[in-house]
Design an enzyme around this catalytic site. Structure first.
Site, PDB file in Angstrom:
ATOM      1  N   GLU A 166      -2.928 -22.117  29.293  1.00 44.70           N
ATOM      2  CA  GLU A 166      -4.139 -22.587  30.218  1.00 44.70           C
ATOM      3  C   GLU A 166      -4.505 -21.337  31.271  1.00 44.70           C
ATOM      4  O   GLU A 166      -4.600 -21.771  32.600  1.00 44.70           O
ATOM      5  CB  GLU A 166      -3.966 -23.910  30.883  1.00 44.70           C
ATOM      6  CG  GLU A 166      -3.919 -25.111  29.863  1.00 44.70           C
ATOM      7  CD  GLU A 166      -3.497 -26.452  30.616  1.00 44.70           C
ATOM      8  OE1 GLU A 166      -3.494 -26.448  31.914  1.00 44.70           O
ATOM      9  OE2 GLU A 166      -3.466 -27.323  29.812  1.00 44.70           O
ATOM     10  N   GLU A 283      -2.518 -29.919  20.427  1.00 41.06           N
ATOM     11  CA  GLU A 283      -2.439 -31.213  21.564  1.00 41.06           C
ATOM     12  C   GLU A 283      -3.590 -32.182  21.327  1.00 41.06           C
ATOM     13  O   GLU A 283      -4.014 -32.904  21.928  1.00 41.06           O
ATOM     14  CB  GLU A 283      -2.581 -30.831  22.607  1.00 41.06           C
ATOM     15  CG  GLU A 283      -1.580 -29.617  23.072  1.00 41.06           C
ATOM     16  CD  GLU A 283      -1.562 -29.463  24.716  1.00 41.06           C
ATOM     17  OE1 GLU A 283      -1.841 -30.378  25.578  1.00 41.06           O
ATOM     18  OE2 GLU A 283      -0.755 -28.262  24.838  1.00 41.06           O
TER      19      GLU A 283
END
Ligand code: XIL
Length: 373
Positions: A166, A283
């Site tokens: 991220e 995910e």
């Protein structure tokens, strides 16, 4: 009513044929049921040379035998949900806690599964001691030591590592789209290269991955983020940083999924693949907050999102692994994040709270079947 040629036991009616069959089969019942039960998702994945896995919770993997059993049945890949993040694995400058991840690695070996590491650098769940100890002068040393120690511990054993997680946040307003984090502040954009080089030195066999979210939909926000992520990946490749894969988190949501467009995902994956990178769906889960409480309806809505998304994603040959962010509704981070007004539990993963396979499980199996070998 009684069946002409049958018997009534309590409320249930059995024909003579059923009774005969049952009696005949009884000595072999265990064997028969083992043979007739459907194989786990790992078998569907393996048929197409894919890996299927899920994020594993701690300490439930150790303490909940049912959970562990279903994990091994369904998955040939495991990623720790939290225990290898910077803070949990390295709670003090001189102290590491490897016990949970070591346990998971042993579990994987015993059950013929691969393991992926998550994550060496992230702005969240970081070292509790970062602010008091780390500064621009010593940041590189601490980061390199951390990566050498954590990735080095599992050298040669990990399928892949999320090296950086991220790092892009367009809303932070930088031209390059990078998220304003402590690592960026201390080391500049080079922190990405530093991390990938340190990971390659520590574990030359693991597929080194950049992992991110918010890239799934055909919206202006997601489009900007895709551009920034592609720029980041291209930059790393141009500078010859050792990066081998891109991780698409794919935290989906039933309502937001109205913005999904197959062609947009296809194009993005083609762009990533053209850089010579593998792609992992890392995910995957499907938020169900905006679906009605009715379980059947909810399960159907969630399953459709799994199937539509994965069927398109798996068209891209560079996609080599799919992981859901959890395996069972019994343990999902969305239970806390996606509370329903009625208080009903989230139904967002392939297995329900009792480990029963839900429509989402079958949707994933069908998507795997749809993959061209
Ligand atoms: C989440 C975990 O599931 C939670 O248990 C924890 O409290 C917070 O982090 N993106 C990621 C994951 O890369 O590490 C996050 O996991 C979910 C979002």
């Amino acid at each position: 009513m009684r069946f002409e040629s049958g018997y009534t036991i309590g409320m249930h009616k059995f024909s003579r044929r059923t009774i005969f069959r049952t009696a005949f089969a009884f000595p072999f019942a265990g064997l028969l049921s083992a043979q007739s039960s459907e194989p786990g998702l790992r078998a569907y994945a393996a048929k197409k040379k894919l890996l299927y896995g899920a994020a594993a919770g701690w300490p439930v993997l150790r303490d909940d035998a049912d959970y562990a059993k279903h994990f091994a049945e369904e998955c040939n890949l495991l990623v720790p949900e939290n225990v290898l993040k910077m803070g949990p694995v390295h709670p003090e400058p001189e102290r590491y806690n490897f016990e949970p991840a070591d346990y998971m690695m042993e579990f994987c070996k015993k059950n013929d599964m691969r393991m992926r590491g998550h994550t060496l650098v992230w702005h969240s769940q970081g070292w509790p001691w970062l602010k008091t100890t780390v500064n621009a002068t010593n940041a590189r040393k601490y980061l390199e030591e951390h990566i050498a120690t954590v990735a080095g511990r599992y050298r040669g054993q990990m399928h892949s590592w999320d090296v950086v997680n991220e790092a892009v946040e367009v809303a932070d307003g930088r031209e390059d789209g990078l998220r304003k984090t402590a690592w960026l502040e201390f080391l500049g954009p080079e922190y990405l290269d530093i991390a990938f080089h340190a990971a390659a030195a520590a574990d030359p066999q693991a597929k080194l991955t950049y992992n991110d979210y918010g890239l799934d939909y055909d919206t202006p926000g997601n489009e900007k983020k895709r551009d920034a992520v592609l720029r980041l990946l291209r930059g790393l490749k141009d500078r010859k940083a050792p990066i081998h894969a891109f991780g698409m988190q794919a935290h989906l949501d039933w309502k937001a999924f109205q913005n999904f467009k197959a062609e947009t995902l296809r194009r993005f994956f083609r762009d990533v693949a053209s850089l010579g990178l593998e792609i992992y769906i890392t995910e995957l889960d499907v938020g169900d907050r905006d679906l009605p409480d009715d379980e059947a309806e909810r399960d159907k809505g969630v399953a459709k999102v799994y199937e539509d998304y994965l069927t398109v994603a798996l068209e891209e040959p560079a996609v080599k692994a799919v992981l859901t962010w959890g395996l069972t509704d019994r343990y999902t981070w969305l239970a806390g994040r996606n509370r329903r007004p009625s208080g009903a539990g989230a139904r967002v993963l392939p297995l329900d709270r009792e480990y029963k396979r839900k429509p989402a499980w079958h949707a994933i199996a069908r998507a795997f079947e749809s993959r061209k070998a």
